[in-house]
Design a protein around this motif. Sequence first.
Motif, mmCIF file in Angstrom:
data_model
loop_
_atom_site.group_PDB
_atom_site.id
_atom_site.type_symbol
_atom_site.label_atom_id
_atom_site.label_comp_id
_atom_site.label_asym_id
_atom_site.label_seq_id
_atom_site.Cartn_x
_atom_site.Cartn_y
_atom_site.Cartn_z
ATOM 1 N N LEU A 56 -5.226 1.875 -3.792
ATOM 2 C CA LEU A 56 -4.216 1.330 -4.620
ATOM 3 C C LEU A 56 -4.847 0.039 -4.847
ATOM 4 C CD1 LEU A 56 -0.680 2.422 -3.370
ATOM 5 C CD2 LEU A 56 -2.077 3.127 -5.480
ATOM 6 N N PRO B 192 -6.368 -3.655 -4.889
ATOM 7 C CA PRO B 192 -5.567 -5.216 -4.752
ATOM 8 C C PRO B 192 -5.350 -5.897 -6.102
ATOM 9 C CG PRO B 192 -7.453 -4.941 -3.117
ATOM 10 C CD PRO B 192 -7.528 -3.934 -4.233
ATOM 11 N N ILE C 159 1.605 -0.962 -9.045
ATOM 12 C CA ILE C 159 1.702 0.253 -8.437
ATOM 13 C C ILE C 159 2.837 1.244 -9.512
ATOM 14 C CG2 ILE C 159 2.731 1.598 -6.591
ATOM 15 C CD1 ILE C 159 1.801 -0.827 -4.718
ATOM 16 N N ALA D 117 1.872 -5.235 0.143
ATOM 17 C CA ALA D 117 2.327 -5.142 -1.548
ATOM 18 C C ALA D 117 3.254 -6.221 -1.754
ATOM 19 C CB ALA D 117 3.401 -3.766 -1.517
ATOM 20 N N LEU E 116 -3.132 1.687 0.574
ATOM 21 C CA LEU E 116 -3.075 0.159 0.468
ATOM 22 C C LEU E 116 -4.340 -0.432 1.357
ATOM 23 C CD1 LEU E 116 0.704 -0.664 0.119
ATOM 24 C CD2 LEU E 116 -1.152 -1.101 -1.882
ATOM 25 N N ARG F 217 3.386 -4.277 -6.833
ATOM 26 C CA ARG F 217 1.994 -4.266 -7.191
ATOM 27 C C ARG F 217 0.939 -4.438 -5.727
ATOM 28 N NH1 ARG F 217 -0.829 -9.946 -8.835
ATOM 29 N NH2 ARG F 217 0.337 -11.321 -7.417
ATOM 30 N N ALA F 218 0.091 -3.928 -5.422
ATOM 31 C CA ALA F 218 -0.801 -4.253 -4.185
ATOM 32 C C ALA F 218 -1.163 -5.635 -4.143
ATOM 33 C CB ALA F 218 -2.092 -3.351 -4.141
ATOM 34 N N ARG G 289 -8.444 -4.297 4.769
ATOM 35 C CA ARG G 289 -8.421 -4.155 3.273
ATOM 36 C C ARG G 289 -9.779 -4.655 2.666
ATOM 37 N NH1 ARG G 289 -4.318 -6.757 0.521
ATOM 38 N NH2 ARG G 289 -4.367 -5.314 -1.197
ATOM 39 N N CYS H 291 -7.548 0.303 -0.250
ATOM 40 C CA CYS H 291 -7.820 -0.205 -1.411
ATOM 41 C C CYS H 291 -7.994 1.166 -2.366
ATOM 42 C CB CYS H 291 -9.076 -1.011 -1.638
ATOM 43 S SG CYS H 291 -8.647 -2.443 -0.574
#
Length: 237
Positions: A35, A37, A41, A70, A30, A79-80, A175, A33
Amino acid sequence: MSNPTGYSMQDATQDDSITQRAYLRLKSDLIACRLPPGQRINISRIQRETGFSQAAVREALSRLTSEGLAEIERHSGFRASPISTTGFRELSEASMVLEVPCLRSAIEHGGLEWEGKLLATIHMSSRMLAEVVEGRAELDKYTAHREAFYDALLSPCENKWLLKSWKQLYVQQMRYRHTFRKLAEYELSLSEYYRNFIDAILARDTDRAIALCLEKYEKVIDFVEHLEATGDEAKAS
Protein backbone atom coordinates in the motif's frame (compact mmCIF):
# COMPACT_ATOMS: atom_id res chain seq x y z
CA MET A 1 -30.91 -15.79 31.52
CA SER A 2 -31.95 -14.94 27.97
CA ASN A 3 -29.79 -12.90 25.64
CA PRO A 4 -32.04 -10.22 24.08
CA THR A 5 -29.40 -9.15 21.56
CA GLY A 6 -28.68 -12.65 20.31
CA TYR A 7 -24.98 -11.70 20.31
CA SER A 8 -22.79 -14.17 22.17
CA MET A 9 -19.28 -14.03 23.61
CA GLN A 10 -18.29 -16.46 20.85
CA ASP A 11 -19.49 -13.94 18.26
CA ALA A 12 -17.39 -11.23 19.93
CA THR A 13 -14.33 -13.48 19.94
CA GLN A 14 -14.80 -14.27 16.26
CA ASP A 15 -15.13 -10.55 15.44
CA ASP A 16 -11.93 -9.81 17.37
CA SER A 17 -10.12 -12.61 15.52
CA ILE A 18 -11.24 -11.31 12.11
CA THR A 19 -10.21 -7.76 13.00
CA GLN A 20 -6.83 -9.01 14.22
CA ARG A 21 -6.25 -10.86 10.95
CA ALA A 22 -7.21 -7.75 9.00
CA TYR A 23 -4.88 -5.69 11.18
CA LEU A 24 -1.92 -8.02 10.62
CA ARG A 25 -2.53 -8.20 6.86
CA LEU A 26 -2.82 -4.43 6.47
CA LYS A 27 0.15 -3.77 8.74
CA SER A 28 2.29 -6.07 6.61
CA ASP A 29 1.09 -4.37 3.41
CA LEU A 30 1.80 -0.90 4.82
CA ILE A 31 5.28 -1.80 6.10
CA ALA A 32 6.24 -3.46 2.80
CA CYS A 33 4.74 -0.52 0.86
CA ARG A 34 2.36 -2.78 -1.04
CA LEU A 35 0.00 0.00 0.00
CA PRO A 36 2.22 2.84 -1.29
CA PRO A 37 3.06 5.73 1.06
CA GLY A 38 0.71 8.68 0.66
CA GLN A 39 -1.83 6.72 -1.40
CA ARG A 40 -5.50 6.62 -0.49
CA ILE A 41 -6.54 3.20 0.81
CA ASN A 42 -9.43 1.67 -1.12
CA ILE A 43 -11.40 -0.15 1.56
CA SER A 44 -13.85 -1.70 -0.91
CA ARG A 45 -10.99 -3.19 -2.93
CA ILE A 46 -9.34 -4.60 0.19
CA GLN A 47 -12.68 -6.11 1.17
CA ARG A 48 -13.00 -7.80 -2.24
CA GLU A 49 -9.41 -9.06 -2.26
CA THR A 50 -9.27 -10.34 1.31
CA GLY A 51 -12.84 -11.22 2.21
CA PHE A 52 -12.69 -9.08 5.37
CA SER A 53 -15.74 -6.99 6.17
CA GLN A 54 -15.58 -3.22 5.80
CA ALA A 55 -16.06 -2.92 9.55
CA ALA A 56 -13.03 -5.13 10.23
CA VAL A 57 -10.89 -3.21 7.72
CA ARG A 58 -11.91 0.16 9.16
CA GLU A 59 -11.21 -0.95 12.72
CA ALA A 60 -7.83 -2.34 11.69
CA LEU A 61 -6.95 0.91 9.92
CA SER A 62 -7.97 2.89 12.99
CA ARG A 63 -5.47 0.86 15.02
CA LEU A 64 -2.79 1.40 12.40
CA THR A 65 -3.47 5.13 12.47
CA SER A 66 -2.52 5.17 16.15
CA GLU A 67 0.75 3.45 15.18
CA GLY A 68 1.57 6.05 12.53
CA LEU A 69 1.24 3.69 9.56
CA ALA A 70 -2.00 5.17 8.25
CA GLU A 71 -3.73 8.53 8.40
CA ILE A 72 -7.38 9.52 8.51
CA GLU A 73 -8.53 11.56 5.54
CA ARG A 74 -11.45 13.91 5.29
CA HIS A 75 -14.81 12.27 4.60
CA SER A 76 -13.89 9.22 6.74
CA GLY A 77 -11.24 7.77 4.43
CA PHE A 78 -7.72 6.52 5.12
CA ARG A 79 -4.39 6.77 3.36
CA ALA A 80 -1.00 5.18 3.90
CA SER A 81 1.20 7.57 5.86
CA PRO A 82 3.57 9.43 3.52
CA ILE A 83 7.33 9.26 3.89
CA SER A 84 10.11 11.69 2.96
CA THR A 85 13.84 12.13 3.41
CA THR A 86 13.17 14.88 5.95
CA GLY A 87 10.95 12.44 7.78
CA PHE A 88 13.67 9.78 7.61
CA ARG A 89 16.20 12.07 9.29
CA GLU A 90 13.73 12.96 12.03
CA LEU A 91 12.77 9.30 12.46
CA SER A 92 16.43 8.26 12.66
CA GLU A 93 17.26 10.98 15.18
CA ALA A 94 14.37 9.85 17.38
CA SER A 95 15.45 6.22 16.99
CA MET A 96 18.98 7.08 18.10
CA VAL A 97 17.67 8.75 21.25
CA LEU A 98 15.86 5.54 22.19
CA GLU A 99 18.30 2.96 20.85
CA VAL A 100 21.37 4.20 22.75
CA PRO A 101 19.99 3.58 26.28
CA CYS A 102 18.41 0.31 25.10
CA LEU A 103 21.76 -0.83 23.72
CA ARG A 104 23.61 0.24 26.86
CA SER A 105 21.19 -1.73 29.04
CA ALA A 106 21.32 -4.77 26.74
CA ILE A 107 25.13 -4.93 26.84
CA GLU A 108 25.05 -4.61 30.63
CA HIS A 109 22.47 -7.33 31.21
CA GLY A 110 22.87 -9.71 28.25
CA GLY A 111 24.33 -13.13 29.04
CA LEU A 112 26.01 -15.96 27.16
CA GLU A 113 22.77 -17.18 25.59
CA TRP A 114 22.13 -13.65 24.32
CA GLU A 115 25.56 -13.57 22.69
CA GLY A 116 24.73 -16.80 20.89
CA LYS A 117 21.45 -15.37 19.58
CA LEU A 118 23.27 -12.28 18.35
CA LEU A 119 25.77 -14.31 16.37
CA ALA A 120 23.06 -16.55 14.91
CA THR A 121 20.72 -13.73 13.89
CA ILE A 122 23.42 -11.48 12.42
CA HIS A 123 24.67 -14.45 10.39
CA MET A 124 21.19 -15.13 8.98
CA SER A 125 20.57 -11.44 8.34
CA SER A 126 23.88 -11.05 6.49
CA ARG A 127 23.33 -14.15 4.37
CA MET A 128 19.81 -13.10 3.43
CA LEU A 129 20.97 -9.57 2.59
CA ALA A 130 23.51 -10.98 0.13
CA GLU A 131 20.80 -13.12 -1.48
CA VAL A 132 18.51 -10.11 -1.86
CA VAL A 133 21.23 -8.03 -3.52
CA GLU A 134 22.01 -10.95 -5.84
CA GLY A 135 18.33 -11.22 -6.77
CA ARG A 136 17.86 -14.66 -5.22
CA ALA A 137 15.50 -13.61 -2.40
CA GLU A 138 12.73 -11.10 -1.79
CA LEU A 139 13.40 -8.01 0.31
CA ASP A 140 10.74 -9.11 2.80
CA LYS A 141 12.94 -12.03 3.85
CA TYR A 142 15.89 -9.79 4.62
CA THR A 143 13.84 -7.26 6.57
CA ALA A 144 12.37 -10.11 8.65
CA HIS A 145 15.86 -11.44 9.53
CA ARG A 146 17.14 -7.91 10.16
CA GLU A 147 14.25 -7.33 12.55
CA ALA A 148 15.05 -10.61 14.32
CA PHE A 149 18.64 -9.45 14.81
CA TYR A 150 17.64 -6.12 16.34
CA ASP A 151 14.99 -7.76 18.50
CA ALA A 152 17.67 -10.13 19.83
CA LEU A 153 20.19 -7.31 20.21
CA LEU A 154 18.01 -5.16 22.45
CA SER A 155 16.01 -7.89 24.19
CA PRO A 156 17.99 -7.74 27.50
CA CYS A 157 17.12 -4.05 27.91
CA GLU A 158 15.39 -3.71 31.26
CA ASN A 159 13.35 -0.62 30.39
CA LYS A 160 10.44 -2.13 28.48
CA TRP A 161 8.83 1.26 27.80
CA LEU A 162 11.96 2.41 25.98
CA LEU A 163 12.03 -0.87 24.09
CA LYS A 164 8.37 -0.62 23.10
CA SER A 165 8.82 2.96 21.86
CA TRP A 166 11.95 2.00 19.91
CA LYS A 167 10.09 -0.89 18.28
CA GLN A 168 7.36 1.42 17.01
CA LEU A 169 9.98 3.59 15.32
CA TYR A 170 11.78 0.55 13.92
CA VAL A 171 8.58 -0.49 12.13
CA GLN A 172 8.58 2.91 10.42
CA GLN A 173 12.21 2.44 9.38
CA MET A 174 11.27 -0.75 7.55
CA ARG A 175 8.95 1.25 5.29
CA TYR A 176 11.94 3.27 4.10
CA ARG A 177 13.85 0.10 3.31
CA HIS A 178 11.01 -0.97 1.04
CA THR A 179 10.83 2.48 -0.57
CA PHE A 180 14.56 3.11 -1.05
CA ARG A 181 15.45 -0.37 -2.20
CA LYS A 182 19.09 0.53 -2.86
CA LEU A 183 19.49 0.67 0.90
CA ALA A 184 19.94 -3.11 0.75
CA GLU A 185 22.96 -2.75 -1.54
CA TYR A 186 24.35 -0.01 0.66
CA GLU A 187 23.92 -2.06 3.83
CA LEU A 188 25.82 -4.91 2.21
CA SER A 189 28.76 -2.52 1.89
CA LEU A 190 28.61 -1.99 5.67
CA SER A 191 29.52 -5.60 6.47
CA GLU A 192 32.80 -4.56 8.11
CA TYR A 193 30.90 -2.09 10.29
CA TYR A 194 28.60 -4.86 11.52
CA ARG A 195 31.59 -7.10 12.32
CA ASN A 196 33.17 -4.31 14.36
CA PHE A 197 29.84 -3.59 16.03
CA ILE A 198 29.37 -7.20 17.10
CA ASP A 199 33.00 -7.43 18.27
CA ALA A 200 32.52 -4.34 20.45
CA ILE A 201 29.35 -5.79 21.96
CA LEU A 202 30.94 -9.17 22.72
CA ALA A 203 33.92 -7.36 24.28
CA ARG A 204 31.41 -5.37 26.38
CA ASP A 205 32.96 -2.18 25.01
CA THR A 206 29.78 -0.16 25.41
CA ASP A 207 31.20 3.21 24.38
CA ARG A 208 32.60 1.82 21.12
CA ALA A 209 29.40 -0.07 20.34
CA ILE A 210 27.34 3.10 20.83
CA ALA A 211 29.75 5.17 18.74
CA LEU A 212 29.48 2.64 15.91
CA CYS A 213 25.69 2.58 16.25
CA LEU A 214 25.47 6.36 15.86
CA GLU A 215 27.98 6.36 13.01
CA LYS A 216 25.87 3.82 11.12
CA TYR A 217 22.74 5.92 11.54
CA GLU A 218 24.50 8.97 10.11
CA LYS A 219 25.84 6.99 7.15
CA VAL A 220 22.38 5.66 6.29
CA ILE A 221 20.78 9.10 6.66
CA ASP A 222 23.37 10.58 4.30
CA PHE A 223 22.79 7.78 1.80
CA VAL A 224 19.00 8.22 1.76
CA GLU A 225 19.35 11.98 1.38
CA HIS A 226 21.77 11.40 -1.50
CA LEU A 227 19.24 9.13 -3.23
CA GLU A 228 16.58 11.81 -2.92
CA ALA A 229 18.88 14.63 -4.04
CA THR A 230 20.00 12.76 -7.15
CA GLY A 231 16.51 11.51 -8.00
CA ASP A 232 17.76 7.94 -8.01
CA GLU A 233 15.34 5.74 -9.93
CA ALA A 234 15.72 3.02 -7.27
CA LYS A 235 13.21 4.94 -5.20
CA ALA A 236 9.91 3.13 -5.47
CA SER A 237 7.11 4.94 -7.20
